[in-house]
Design an enzyme around this catalytic site. Sequence first.
Site, PDB file in Angstrom:
ATOM      1  N   ASP A  49      -5.536  36.603  -7.950  1.00  0.00           N
ATOM      2  CA  ASP A  49      -6.988  36.615  -8.035  1.00  0.00           C
ATOM      3  C   ASP A  49      -7.585  35.503  -7.181  1.00  0.00           C
ATOM      4  O   ASP A  49      -6.953  34.459  -6.965  1.00  0.00           O
ATOM      5  CB  ASP A  49      -7.438  36.425  -9.491  1.00  0.00           C
ATOM      6  CG  ASP A  49      -7.158  37.643 -10.354  1.00  0.00           C
ATOM      7  OD1 ASP A  49      -6.909  38.724  -9.789  1.00  0.00           O
ATOM      8  OD2 ASP A  49      -7.186  37.502 -11.590  1.00  0.00           O
ATOM      9  N   LYS A  50      -8.810  35.709  -6.736  1.00  0.00           N
ATOM     10  CA  LYS A  50      -9.500  34.704  -5.930  1.00  0.00           C
ATOM     11  C   LYS A  50      -9.583  33.372  -6.668  1.00  0.00           C
ATOM     12  O   LYS A  50      -9.486  32.298  -6.071  1.00  0.00           O
ATOM     13  CB  LYS A  50     -10.902  35.219  -5.581  1.00  0.00           C
ATOM     14  CG  LYS A  50     -11.677  34.352  -4.605  1.00  0.00           C
ATOM     15  CD  LYS A  50     -12.996  35.015  -4.244  1.00  0.00           C
ATOM     16  CE  LYS A  50     -13.794  34.158  -3.269  1.00  0.00           C
ATOM     17  NZ  LYS A  50     -15.087  34.812  -2.903  1.00  0.00           N
TER      18      LYS A  50
END
Length: 306
Positions: A49-50
């Site tokens: 995930d970012k």
Amino acid sequence: MTRRNKPRGRNVTGILLLDKPVGLTSNDALQRVKSLFRARKAGHTGSLDKAASGLLPVCFGEATKFSGFLLNADKHYRTVFQLGIQTSTGDAEGEVVFRGALQNLTRTRINAVLKHFKGTILQVPPMYSALKHKGQRLYKLAHQGLEVDREPREITVHRIELLDYRDEELELEILCSKGTYIRTLAEDIGKELGCGAHVKFLRRIGVGPYSDKNLLTIPQLESIAETGLPDLDAELLGVDSVLQDMPAVHLVDPVAFYLCQGQPVMVPGAPTSGALRIYTEEGRFLGVGEVLDDGRVAPKRLVAPG
């Protein structure tokens, strides 16, 4: 007469253990690294995930043929769950959708709940994920305010250990199978505790045979790149490092020749089943083979001659 475009970039082969920073998508990190190496071909092995950081193995060149071994490998995380708040995305970037009171929460009760999530369990993938529904990414539908039914998927949590409980936060270490969403684990554990939860911090510390020791950050790679591409290439691991847990066999040159032509060969002393790392007598990695029912070793995935 049609003119073919000349392929861009260098033929680079190997595996880089990248420390992906918070704030970059996995693909953005990949493109930054690919550009630094001036590589023709590169791919990462499982998105982070970012908002997450940590180990993102990047495969270059011939190593991309073996990226599936890392995609299918177990993953190891260190994470912090914020109790009392559930969000729309399962992490700190989403909108608050539920607030719960933290009552009678003790380490004993928390550990009892965590035991329910150890082993093989069913998990419903989150809407904010890259999975597809009728050709559309779920997260794109979620951004439109849509929610669709998702089939539960079987995952395995090999280990889930409570490292600390303080200030309405759970610090955990989790070793799990591919396809496990830590955000969903946070939501499900929060529901069972009755207070809600979301992921406040997430760092991947292991993928298959690799750990988070000796990771390289993008700033470090940029600094190395200033001294020249050979110094960057020296940071790459061998392709066969992906397969450290696989038995190995070494072939004499005539046998190696026939195997590289696509023919099954007899290998004295080879295991009687399963996949094998294959090397020449001198130790050059040739690829992965598979033992056939008749005992011969057949090529399964070979590297191109260097």
